[in-house]
Design a protein around this motif. Structure first.
Motif, PDB file in Angstrom:
ATOM      1  N   HIS A 239      16.497  -0.123  -0.374  1.00  0.00           N
ATOM      2  CA  HIS A 239      16.559  -1.333   0.435  1.00  0.00           C
ATOM      3  C   HIS A 239      17.822  -2.168   0.172  1.00  0.00           C
ATOM      4  O   HIS A 239      18.333  -2.807   1.082  1.00  0.00           O
ATOM      5  CB  HIS A 239      15.319  -2.196   0.182  1.00  0.00           C
ATOM      6  CG  HIS A 239      15.118  -2.583  -1.251  1.00  0.00           C
ATOM      7  ND1 HIS A 239      14.415  -1.813  -2.146  1.00  0.00           N
ATOM      8  CD2 HIS A 239      15.554  -3.658  -1.952  1.00  0.00           C
ATOM      9  CE1 HIS A 239      14.405  -2.402  -3.330  1.00  0.00           C
ATOM     10  NE2 HIS A 239      15.100  -3.525  -3.241  1.00  0.00           N
ATOM     11  N   SER A 266      13.313   2.602   1.891  1.00  0.00           N
ATOM     12  CA  SER A 266      12.955   1.250   1.484  1.00  0.00           C
ATOM     13  C   SER A 266      11.517   1.234   0.977  1.00  0.00           C
ATOM     14  O   SER A 266      10.914   2.280   0.722  1.00  0.00           O
ATOM     15  CB  SER A 266      13.139   0.280   2.655  1.00  0.00           C
ATOM     16  OG  SER A 266      12.996  -1.063   2.229  1.00  0.00           O
ATOM     17  N   CYS A 267      10.970   0.033   0.827  1.00  0.00           N
ATOM     18  CA  CYS A 267       9.597  -0.151   0.362  1.00  0.00           C
ATOM     19  C   CYS A 267       8.836  -0.997   1.365  1.00  0.00           C
ATOM     20  O   CYS A 267       9.418  -1.870   2.021  1.00  0.00           O
ATOM     21  CB  CYS A 267       9.576  -0.839  -1.000  1.00  0.00           C
ATOM     22  SG  CYS A 267      10.491   0.033  -2.285  1.00  0.00           S
ATOM     23  N   SER A 268       7.549  -0.762   1.485  1.00  0.00           N
ATOM     24  CA  SER A 268       6.744  -1.494   2.454  1.00  0.00           C
ATOM     25  C   SER A 268       6.751  -2.994   2.165  1.00  0.00           C
ATOM     26  O   SER A 268       6.753  -3.421   1.017  1.00  0.00           O
ATOM     27  CB  SER A 268       5.299  -0.974   2.434  1.00  0.00           C
ATOM     28  OG  SER A 268       4.742  -1.109   1.133  1.00  0.00           O
ATOM     29  N   SER A 275      15.804  -4.719   5.770  1.00  0.00           N
ATOM     30  CA  SER A 275      15.303  -3.778   6.752  1.00  0.00           C
ATOM     31  C   SER A 275      16.283  -3.720   7.912  1.00  0.00           C
ATOM     32  O   SER A 275      17.194  -4.536   8.006  1.00  0.00           O
ATOM     33  CB  SER A 275      13.910  -4.201   7.244  1.00  0.00           C
ATOM     34  OG  SER A 275      13.356  -3.221   8.092  1.00  0.00           O
ATOM     35  N   ILE A 280      13.812   4.482   9.297  1.00  0.00           N
ATOM     36  CA  ILE A 280      13.613   4.027   7.922  1.00  0.00           C
ATOM     37  C   ILE A 280      12.338   4.661   7.368  1.00  0.00           C
ATOM     38  O   ILE A 280      11.366   4.866   8.095  1.00  0.00           O
ATOM     39  CB  ILE A 280      13.538   2.479   7.870  1.00  0.00           C
ATOM     40  CG1 ILE A 280      13.574   1.975   6.431  1.00  0.00           C
ATOM     41  CG2 ILE A 280      12.305   1.962   8.596  1.00  0.00           C
ATOM     42  CD1 ILE A 280      13.785   0.466   6.336  1.00  0.00           C
ATOM     43  N   TYR A 281      12.381   4.991   6.093  1.00  0.00           N
ATOM     44  CA  TYR A 281      11.201   5.531   5.425  1.00  0.00           C
ATOM     45  C   TYR A 281      10.776   4.526   4.369  1.00  0.00           C
ATOM     46  O   TYR A 281      11.514   4.240   3.429  1.00  0.00           O
ATOM     47  CB  TYR A 281      11.488   6.884   4.780  1.00  0.00           C
ATOM     48  CG  TYR A 281      10.236   7.551   4.247  1.00  0.00           C
ATOM     49  CD1 TYR A 281       9.397   8.271   5.092  1.00  0.00           C
ATOM     50  CD2 TYR A 281       9.888   7.439   2.905  1.00  0.00           C
ATOM     51  CE1 TYR A 281       8.244   8.868   4.615  1.00  0.00           C
ATOM     52  CE2 TYR A 281       8.734   8.040   2.413  1.00  0.00           C
ATOM     53  CZ  TYR A 281       7.916   8.751   3.279  1.00  0.00           C
ATOM     54  OH  TYR A 281       6.757   9.337   2.799  1.00  0.00           O
ATOM     55  N   ASN A 282       9.572   3.945   4.549  1.00  0.00           N
ATOM     56  CA  ASN A 282       9.065   2.913   3.655  1.00  0.00           C
ATOM     57  C   ASN A 282       8.037   3.479   2.687  1.00  0.00           C
ATOM     58  O   ASN A 282       6.966   3.932   3.099  1.00  0.00           O
ATOM     59  CB  ASN A 282       8.425   1.782   4.466  1.00  0.00           C
ATOM     60  CG  ASN A 282       9.446   0.940   5.192  1.00  0.00           C
ATOM     61  OD1 ASN A 282      10.418   0.486   4.597  1.00  0.00           O
ATOM     62  ND2 ASN A 282       9.241   0.721   6.478  1.00  0.00           N
ATOM     63  N   TYR A 283       8.374   3.454   1.408  1.00  0.00           N
ATOM     64  CA  TYR A 283       7.408   3.869   0.396  1.00  0.00           C
ATOM     65  C   TYR A 283       6.321   2.805   0.256  1.00  0.00           C
ATOM     66  O   TYR A 283       6.572   1.612   0.410  1.00  0.00           O
ATOM     67  CB  TYR A 283       8.098   4.093  -0.947  1.00  0.00           C
ATOM     68  CG  TYR A 283       8.994   5.291  -0.960  1.00  0.00           C
ATOM     69  CD1 TYR A 283       8.461   6.572  -1.044  1.00  0.00           C
ATOM     70  CD2 TYR A 283      10.379   5.170  -0.875  1.00  0.00           C
ATOM     71  CE1 TYR A 283       9.284   7.693  -1.053  1.00  0.00           C
ATOM     72  CE2 TYR A 283      11.207   6.275  -0.890  1.00  0.00           C
ATOM     73  CZ  TYR A 283      10.646   7.539  -0.972  1.00  0.00           C
ATOM     74  OH  TYR A 283      11.464   8.643  -0.971  1.00  0.00           O
ATOM     75  N   ASP A 284       5.115   3.228  -0.041  1.00  0.00           N
ATOM     76  CA  ASP A 284       3.964   2.337  -0.113  1.00  0.00           C
ATOM     77  C   ASP A 284       3.899   1.678  -1.492  1.00  0.00           C
ATOM     78  O   ASP A 284       3.465   2.284  -2.471  1.00  0.00           O
ATOM     79  CB  ASP A 284       2.685   3.138   0.155  1.00  0.00           C
ATOM     80  CG  ASP A 284       1.465   2.252   0.357  1.00  0.00           C
ATOM     81  OD1 ASP A 284       1.442   1.142  -0.216  1.00  0.00           O
ATOM     82  OD2 ASP A 284       0.548   2.674   1.079  1.00  0.00           O
ATOM     83  N   GLY A 314       5.037   7.522   1.630  1.00  0.00           N
ATOM     84  CA  GLY A 314       5.113   6.327   2.455  1.00  0.00           C
ATOM     85  C   GLY A 314       4.977   6.661   3.923  1.00  0.00           C
ATOM     86  O   GLY A 314       4.339   7.651   4.291  1.00  0.00           O
TER      87      GLY A 314
END
Length: 323
Positions: A239, A266-268, A275, A280-284, A314
């Motif tokens: 991110h 990135s992260c959730s 953002s 985009i791939y958001n890890y949980d 994610g």
């Protein structure tokens, strides 16, 4: 002198002291010598009043959404534990000292660490850690001297990188450009690089088709990413890199779409500045935190369990062409 009095060798006595140190029953100081001390054990620390130390990298303390912190605190509270958060301000030396200090705090009976430690520091922590003081690592190497030495929770970097690389190469892609902050050149980044190299080789493409671009907190040379061939995929590692690219593009009044094909990791629940409108791939992060706490509680209940290595995935957003 003690070794001579009890009739054992100096080597055996040194091993005894090291074992006492591991169990939290001895403290060694170059200036003061060796002292025997009674370890603080969970049963003596007040049961439900026990405390867990959570060691955070300053980046994650400031940037990861509060759901991450709340999940850790709430789950520990439900299990009867207090939480003590500590931020290392991006310093591995500070974090190393914090962990050693927490092991000696009365009532503190374990920890969860977002690790900044290098292999030598990790080995030092594991050597000093009392046997009844579980420590769960979030990110890290997990192997010290070639052996699994601790419980580890990590993002599934390999899994999502393989998926993205396979789909991009199958569509005619030939090159990967990875943008990474100079402080993010750790195990997770190297795992991604290793996976991309493997995929390029499997596709019969040269390794020179993987390019690494380093950046600091400011980055102005975005022009190098513009007007690229469509067979070149730009990857913003996490991110922070997304935020740096986004700010640089805005300062030059250039649309993010000019970076395509591109993807960011990135992260959730991240703030808007970390953002973008591109894939985009958001890890949980909530799942990540929950896994860390569950692993700690299991370790407290049964210290003899095999070490865990848990990978957290994610979700993909802003287009599925790369997923």
């Amino acid at each position: 002198q003690v070794a001579a009095e009890v009739g054992i060798s100096h080597i055996t006595w040194a091993k005894v002291l090291n074992e006492l140190k591991k169990r939290g029953m001895a403290e060694r100081s170059r200036q003061r010598g060796t002292f025997i001390r009674k370890p603080v054990r969970r049963a003596e620390a007040g049961g439900v009043g026990d405390m867990i130390a959570v060691f955070m990298d300053d980046i994650n303390t400031r940037h990861i959404n509060m759901d991450f912190m709340d999940t850790i605190q709430n789950m520990l509270a439900e299990a009867g534990y207090r939480t003590m958060f500590m931020s290392a301000a991006e310093s591995s030396e500070t974090q190393y000292a914090q962990v050693l200090s927490a092991m000696r705090i009365p009532g503190c009976c374990g920890g969860i660490i977002w690790s900044l430690l290098d292999d030598k520091q990790t080995a030092g922590i594991l050597d000093a850690r009392p046997s009844d003081w579980p420590l769960i690592f979030m990110d890290g190497n997990q192997k010290v001297d070639g052996k699994l030495q601790y419980d580890l929770i990590r993002w599934d970097i390999t899994g999502i990188t393989e998926k993205i690389a396979d789909k991009f190469l199958a569509s005619g892609g030939k090159e990967f450009i990875c943008l990474a902050h100079e402080r993010h050149m750790g195990l997770s980044f190297l795992t991604m690089v290793k996976t991309l190299k493997y995929k390029l080789s499997a596709a019969g493409l040269p390794l020179k088709n993987l390019k690494i671009v380093r950046c600091s907190d400011t980055f102005s040379d975005v022009e190098q990413f513009l007007d690229r061939s469509k067979d070149s995929l730009l990857i913003a590692f996490v991110h922070k890199e997304i935020g740096i690219l986004k700010k640089a593009m805005e300062s030059k009044s250039i649309s993010e779409r000019c970076l395509l094909p591109a993807i960011g990791f990135s992260c959730s629940g991240m703030p808007e500045q970390y953002s973008w409108s591109l894939p985009i791939y958001n890890y949980d992060t909530v799942k990540f935190a929950a896994n860390a706490v569950e692993c700690l509680l299991q370790r407290i209940k049964n210290p003899l369990l095999a070490y865990n290595h848990i990978l957290v995935s994610g979700t993909a957003d802003n287009g599925d062409e790369l997923f």
